[in-house]
Design a protein around this motif. Sequence first.
Motif, mmCIF file in Angstrom:
data_model
loop_
_atom_site.group_PDB
_atom_site.id
_atom_site.type_symbol
_atom_site.label_atom_id
_atom_site.label_comp_id
_atom_site.label_asym_id
_atom_site.label_seq_id
_atom_site.Cartn_x
_atom_site.Cartn_y
_atom_site.Cartn_z
ATOM 1 N N PRO A 1 0.821 -1.211 0.000
ATOM 2 C CA PRO A 1 0.000 0.000 0.000
ATOM 3 C C PRO A 1 0.858 1.265 0.000
ATOM 4 C CG PRO A 1 0.017 -1.005 2.179
ATOM 5 C CD PRO A 1 0.664 -1.981 1.253
ATOM 6 N N PHE A 2 0.353 2.312 -0.677
ATOM 7 C CA PHE A 2 1.073 3.593 -0.723
ATOM 8 C C PHE A 2 0.994 4.278 0.640
ATOM 9 C CE2 PHE A 2 1.060 8.179 -1.269
ATOM 10 C CZ PHE A 2 2.240 8.368 -1.967
ATOM 11 N N VAL A 3 2.135 4.774 1.105
ATOM 12 C CA VAL A 3 2.191 5.473 2.390
ATOM 13 C C VAL A 3 2.724 6.883 2.159
ATOM 14 C CG1 VAL A 3 3.159 5.516 4.720
ATOM 15 C CG2 VAL A 3 2.594 3.314 3.649
ATOM 16 N N GLU A 4 1.954 7.875 2.482
ATOM 17 C CA GLU A 4 2.363 9.266 2.329
ATOM 18 C C GLU A 4 3.344 9.640 3.431
ATOM 19 O OE1 GLU A 4 2.548 13.134 0.854
ATOM 20 O OE2 GLU A 4 1.525 11.416 -0.016
ATOM 21 N N ASN A 5 4.433 10.325 3.046
ATOM 22 C CA ASN A 5 5.405 10.786 4.026
ATOM 23 C C ASN A 5 4.772 11.874 4.893
ATOM 24 O OD1 ASN A 5 8.071 11.190 5.219
ATOM 25 N ND2 ASN A 5 8.077 13.119 4.098
ATOM 26 N N THR A 6 4.872 11.724 6.218
ATOM 27 C CA THR A 6 4.235 12.689 7.126
ATOM 28 C C THR A 6 5.240 13.468 7.968
ATOM 29 O OG1 THR A 6 3.986 10.948 8.810
ATOM 30 C CG2 THR A 6 2.126 11.316 7.291
ATOM 31 N N LYS A 7 6.515 13.223 7.776
ATOM 32 C CA LYS A 7 7.531 13.929 8.557
ATOM 33 C C LYS A 7 7.509 15.410 8.206
ATOM 34 C CE LYS A 7 12.463 13.834 9.720
ATOM 35 N NZ LYS A 7 13.757 13.108 9.521
ATOM 36 N N VAL A 8 7.678 16.259 9.211
ATOM 37 C CA VAL A 8 7.668 17.707 9.003
ATOM 38 C C VAL A 8 9.106 18.190 8.814
ATOM 39 C CG1 VAL A 8 7.088 19.948 9.996
ATOM 40 C CG2 VAL A 8 5.575 17.981 10.362
ATOM 41 N N TYR A 9 9.350 18.886 7.705
ATOM 42 C CA TYR A 9 10.686 19.401 7.403
ATOM 43 C C TYR A 9 10.673 20.924 7.429
ATOM 44 C CZ TYR A 9 11.723 14.714 5.640
ATOM 45 O OH TYR A 9 11.909 13.358 5.513
ATOM 46 N N LYS A 10 11.819 21.481 7.774
ATOM 47 C CA LYS A 10 11.997 22.932 7.718
ATOM 48 C C LYS A 10 13.384 23.207 7.159
ATOM 49 C CE LYS A 10 11.749 27.182 10.451
ATOM 50 N NZ LYS A 10 11.545 27.770 11.807
ATOM 51 N N MET A 11 13.463 23.878 6.024
ATOM 52 C CA MET A 11 14.767 24.125 5.397
ATOM 53 C C MET A 11 15.333 25.471 5.811
ATOM 54 S SD MET A 11 13.829 24.948 1.380
ATOM 55 C CE MET A 11 12.953 23.416 1.118
ATOM 56 N N ASN A 12 16.663 25.498 5.974
ATOM 57 C CA ASN A 12 17.314 26.766 6.286
ATOM 58 C C ASN A 12 17.711 27.477 4.987
ATOM 59 O OD1 ASN A 12 19.814 25.668 5.373
ATOM 60 N ND2 ASN A 12 20.262 24.870 7.427
ATOM 61 N N ARG A 13 18.351 28.626 5.115
ATOM 62 C CA ARG A 13 18.672 29.445 3.939
ATOM 63 C C ARG A 13 19.619 28.730 2.975
ATOM 64 N NH1 ARG A 13 21.989 35.159 4.023
ATOM 65 N NH2 ARG A 13 21.485 35.852 1.887
ATOM 66 N N ILE A 14 20.653 28.077 3.518
ATOM 67 C CA ILE A 14 21.618 27.380 2.678
ATOM 68 C C ILE A 14 20.933 26.247 1.919
ATOM 69 C CG2 ILE A 14 23.695 25.941 2.677
ATOM 70 C CD1 ILE A 14 24.272 28.876 3.159
ATOM 71 N N GLU A 15 20.144 25.456 2.619
ATOM 72 C CA GLU A 15 19.425 24.341 1.978
ATOM 73 C C GLU A 15 18.480 24.851 0.898
ATOM 74 O OE1 GLU A 15 19.389 21.521 6.001
ATOM 75 O OE2 GLU A 15 17.745 22.904 5.571
ATOM 76 N N ARG A 16 17.769 25.924 1.227
ATOM 77 C CA ARG A 16 16.834 26.485 0.244
ATOM 78 C C ARG A 16 17.565 26.944 -1.015
ATOM 79 N NH1 ARG A 16 15.797 31.737 -0.084
ATOM 80 N NH2 ARG A 16 16.107 32.137 2.147
ATOM 81 N N ASN A 17 18.703 27.592 -0.853
ATOM 82 C CA ASN A 17 19.427 28.093 -2.019
ATOM 83 C C ASN A 17 20.023 26.976 -2.860
ATOM 84 O OD1 ASN A 17 20.039 31.237 -2.436
ATOM 85 N ND2 ASN A 17 19.495 30.853 -0.294
ATOM 86 N N ILE A 18 20.479 25.896 -2.220
ATOM 87 C CA ILE A 18 20.959 24.744 -2.991
ATOM 88 C C ILE A 18 19.824 24.190 -3.841
ATOM 89 C CG2 ILE A 18 21.792 22.366 -2.828
ATOM 90 C CD1 ILE A 18 23.348 23.230 -0.316
ATOM 91 N N ILE A 19 18.650 24.073 -3.243
ATOM 92 C CA ILE A 19 17.496 23.529 -3.960
ATOM 93 C C ILE A 19 17.040 24.475 -5.068
ATOM 94 C CG2 ILE A 19 15.049 22.944 -3.717
ATOM 95 C CD1 ILE A 19 15.802 21.838 -0.905
ATOM 96 N N ILE A 20 16.969 25.782 -4.778
ATOM 97 C CA ILE A 20 16.511 26.736 -5.794
ATOM 98 C C ILE A 20 17.513 26.823 -6.935
ATOM 99 C CG2 ILE A 20 15.903 29.134 -6.275
ATOM 100 C CD1 ILE A 20 13.853 27.557 -4.577
ATOM 101 N N GLY A 21 18.820 26.932 -6.610
ATOM 102 C CA GLY A 21 19.833 26.986 -7.661
ATOM 103 C C GLY A 21 19.798 25.757 -8.532
ATOM 104 N N SER A 22 19.592 24.599 -7.906
ATOM 105 C CA SER A 22 19.511 23.344 -8.655
ATOM 106 C C SER A 22 18.216 23.249 -9.446
ATOM 107 C CB SER A 22 19.613 22.154 -7.696
ATOM 108 O OG SER A 22 20.833 22.190 -6.969
ATOM 109 N N LEU A 23 17.154 23.804 -8.905
ATOM 110 C CA LEU A 23 15.866 23.794 -9.597
ATOM 111 C C LEU A 23 15.943 24.624 -10.883
ATOM 112 C CD1 LEU A 23 12.990 22.705 -9.296
ATOM 113 C CD2 LEU A 23 12.400 24.778 -8.042
ATOM 114 N N LEU A 24 16.752 25.677 -10.869
ATOM 115 C CA LEU A 24 16.949 26.469 -12.079
ATOM 116 C C LEU A 24 17.836 25.727 -13.074
ATOM 117 C CD1 LEU A 24 17.527 30.063 -10.616
ATOM 118 C CD2 LEU A 24 15.388 28.943 -11.261
#
Length: 288
Positions: A2-25
């Motif tokens: 059965p499919f199980v939805e991930n329920t963990k709560v995450y919070k990204m900091n500025r460095i993590e966010r910028n790595i993700i945004i830069g990579s997303l571009l």
Amino acid sequence: MPFVENTKVYKMNRIERNIIIGSLLGDGSLALYGRSKNAYYREHGCEKQIPYRKWKAEKLKNLDFKILTNCKNPKLCSPSSNIYTKLHNLFYKNGKKVLTPENILLLDHPIGLACLYMDDGSLVIDSSKRKNGSIYIFPRIYIYTLNFSKDENIILKNHIAKKFNIYTKLKKRKDGKHYILEINKKNEIIKFINTVNPFVEQIPCMHYKMKLRERFEEKRLTLINQGYKNINNWSENITENKYSKDEENFIIISKQAGISDRKIASHLGRNYWGIVDKVRRLKLQNRI
């Protein structure tokens, strides 16, 4: 199973966010489909870039990023989470990635710019023959933003100028959506390299995108082997990014006195982000 939805709560900091945004571009994408209520991040790459993906995975380990190597191409991916659903809503319209004046504001640290460059940028050493028979060698930095329209490239161009004080220009191409960003002025190239190098230098497989002197020497030797003799010495005039002892002492004393990085950069005539990185290094050495 059965499919199980991930329920963990995450919070990204500025460095993590910028790595993700830069990579997303660049090479990254956000997927939202199937039975999942939330999006997740994914990024494919060739085997030669596995060390680069491992670097990202280590930087994003608090967000449970993993590298999957049991597929045709190694894949960096995250669990599904509402933090990626929010980003998906910002960066996707009708299923296509978009750049807007609002979402580009999330790229606000040079580590994000470094990820965009490592994903989709290149250092090119070009040459041209002069009328007197001499050969002029010169560098160009390209950011291959072909997936974005002209207007979107202008948004990115203006943001990089405003946030990082680095000036790029639009270059037209026949492929993709016809536009990429180019840096061809010496001072802007050096400024760009000094801004992103603290992060690129952490990943050996990416060093070739930074090594101006070595790349110039390779080009020079190639031209010499082709019979050319009068070749310019552009690489020998590259401004070094080293700090003198007096500059280091000034930074240490200034930080102890509570002076901001921006004021220190202005006083020394240095790039702001370069000072931010230098302060970080001095702290790691327990000198501040």
